[in-house]
Design an enzyme around this catalytic site. Structure first.
Site, PDB file in Angstrom:
ATOM      1  CE  LYS A 243      41.244  12.403  49.331  1.00 40.71           C
ATOM      2  NZ  LYS A 243      40.026  12.093  49.666  1.00 40.71           N
ATOM      3  NE  ARG A 317      31.784  19.088  50.659  1.00 42.41           N
ATOM      4  CZ  ARG A 317      31.227  17.414  51.081  1.00 42.41           C
ATOM      5  NH1 ARG A 317      30.637  17.436  51.743  1.00 42.41           N
ATOM      6  NH2 ARG A 317      31.529  16.720  50.341  1.00 42.41           N
TER       7      ARG A 317
END
Length: 465
Positions: A243, A317
């Site tokens: 990120k 996820r």
């Protein structure tokens, strides 16, 4: 944690400052019944009875005073939070008709006293403002809700250096012990073999921040079984798909789903709902190291579904997939999961409104009704099956990110659905767990969004009136 127990007490007729709610459309009528001094004070203070406005009224004796405040059109948990924050320490009684006079605002009153001051050398003292209520039965449940919200806030606000997988496990163990629940942690070789996606996401972290699956079980096995799952990514660097610093700044909150799940489990056990509870928190740090999982890798999963890694920053996820698979193995009557899962949900709905996905219309309707009833809004989003094409893989059963970036919250939910038994009612909350700016009773920082709605639904479903 803030001690809320002494801030909401039964009204036994002791001396207290009177607080009078005044609606804006009833202000003129109220003023007509007041003495000239009060009318003059209202005019001088430009009191319009708007929500959050406070008008101090002098008493007849030295030290005596009362107050009027602007009444919200619809009662809610934050009605009197702004008032509480403006009042000095003391004991207060809200004018009422003798009915449900504790008000839904009692929760906001309590949370107006909550601060996260763990790292402050000299915390600002918070005046202790005691609210009296004639509804003594409402005190304990309201305090429990305040404590649950405060737990979410405190866990999320704690920096990742002090809230890694081990510390998250410690917090869960403390909740388990408080309710005499079963507690266990799976890590090491057992995690590698049984929960390969959790292990893969967390393997690049240093040893004392190793990945693990945290579980709590509680309740009578003969009761309906419910599973609550929370994403516990204690810090998310993005992995090898790193990120930018601006996106990494708030990633201590990426375990916000776990905080919600743990707080909800505490509420369920504290209320002694007639259920068999199974809490699962996959706790990891998505770090960067030589053994980090890579884009293009294909991971095994507990359920046997192979997953191609399209993006290492779509790690939540993955860990949820293994935990949901485990939850489904015991054939629960209901599965709820909470996760700070996608930026797409925030783009669609903003920070205050959790996206809620459900594979069961009746469950979704119950959650939406509960959300309205307790002023904890959620918004149902579609599990649009056609978008499953976006996360197809040519080399594995499914891709964790897919291509194009469209409908990101929907495709993330569709990914999770692959790990939930088809016949099991399931709801997924994609929540922000963060408040970017302060509001009365809700400081900037970690916050519980969707927690009270979920608990209200469970209470309505499993407790016969």
């Amino acid at each position: 944690m803030t001690d809320f127990a002494g801030l909401l007490l039964p009204d036994r007729g002791e001396p207290a400052h009177r607080l009078t709610p005044v609606a804006a459309d009833g202000l003129d009528a109220w003023l007509k019944d007041q003495p000239a001094q009060v009318r003059a004070l209202a005019e001088a203070g430009r009191f319009k009875a708007k929500p959050g406005e406070l008008l101090i009224l002098p008493g007849r004796k030295d030290g005596e005073w009362s107050a009027a405040y602007g009444k919200a059109k619809a009662p809610g948990p934050w009605d009197i939070a702004a008032i509480a924050q403006k009042l000095p320490a003391g004991t207060y009684r809200i004018d009422g008709d003798g009915g449900d006079d504790h008000l839904p605002g009692a929760l906001g009153w309590l949370l107006a006293h909550h601060r996260f001051d763990r790292y402050l050398a000299k915390p600002d003292p918070i005046p202790a403002r005691v609210l009296l209520t004639r509804d003594a039965a409402a005190i304990a449940p309201t305090v429990a809700l305040a404590e649950a919200v405060a737990l979410v806030r405190d866990l999320v606000d704690t920096p990742a250096a002090d809230m890694g997988p081990a510390e998250l496990a410690d917090a869960a163990e403390a909740v388990a012990k408080a309710h005499a629940a079963e507690f266990r942690v799976t890590r090491g070789d057992a995690l590698d073999q049984g929960y390969p996606m959790i292990a893969a996401v967390g393997r690049a972290a240093v040893r004392d921040r190793a990945p693990r699956l945290i579980e709590i079980e509680w309740g009578d096995p003969a009761h309906p079984r419910i599973a609550i799952v929370g994403k516990g990514v204690c810090f998310d660097s993005g992995g090898l798909d790193l990120k930018p610093s601006s996106a990494m700044l708030l990633m201590k909150k990426d375990m916000g789903g776990a905080a919600h799940a743990l707080a909800l489990a505490g509420l369920v056990m504290g209320a002694r709902l007639p259920v068999r509870l199974h809490l699962l928190i996959p706790a990891v740090e998505n770090a960067v190291a030589g053994d980090a999982f890579r884009p293009g890798d294909i991971l095994r999963s507990r359920k046997g579904i192979s997953v191609e890694i399209g993006n290492t920053d779509a790690e939540g996820r993955l860990v949820l997939g293994d935990a949901l698979a485990r939850a489904g193995e015991d054939k629960p009557d209901l599965i709820l999961d909470f996760a700070t899962l996608t930026g797409a949900a925030r783009v669609a709905l903003g920070p205050d409104l959790p996206a809620m996905f459900a594979n069961d219309d009746a469950l979704a309707a119950e959650l939406l009704a509960a959300a309205v009833a307790v002023s904890d809004p959620v918004w149902r989003m579609p599990l649009w099956a056609d978008y499953a094409e976006m996360i197809k893989s040519t080399t594995a059963d499914i891709n964790n990110a897919g291509e194009g970036g469209m409908a990101g919250a929907v495709t993330a939910a569709l990914f999770l659905q692959r790990f939930v038994p088809d016949a099991t009612p399931w709801a997924h909350f994609d929540t922000f767990a963060w408040r970017p700016s302060a509001r009365p009773g809700r400081p900037k920082g970690g916050d519980a969004l969707g927690l009270r709605a979920a608990f209200a639904m469970l209470r309505a479903r499993f407790v016969t009136p």
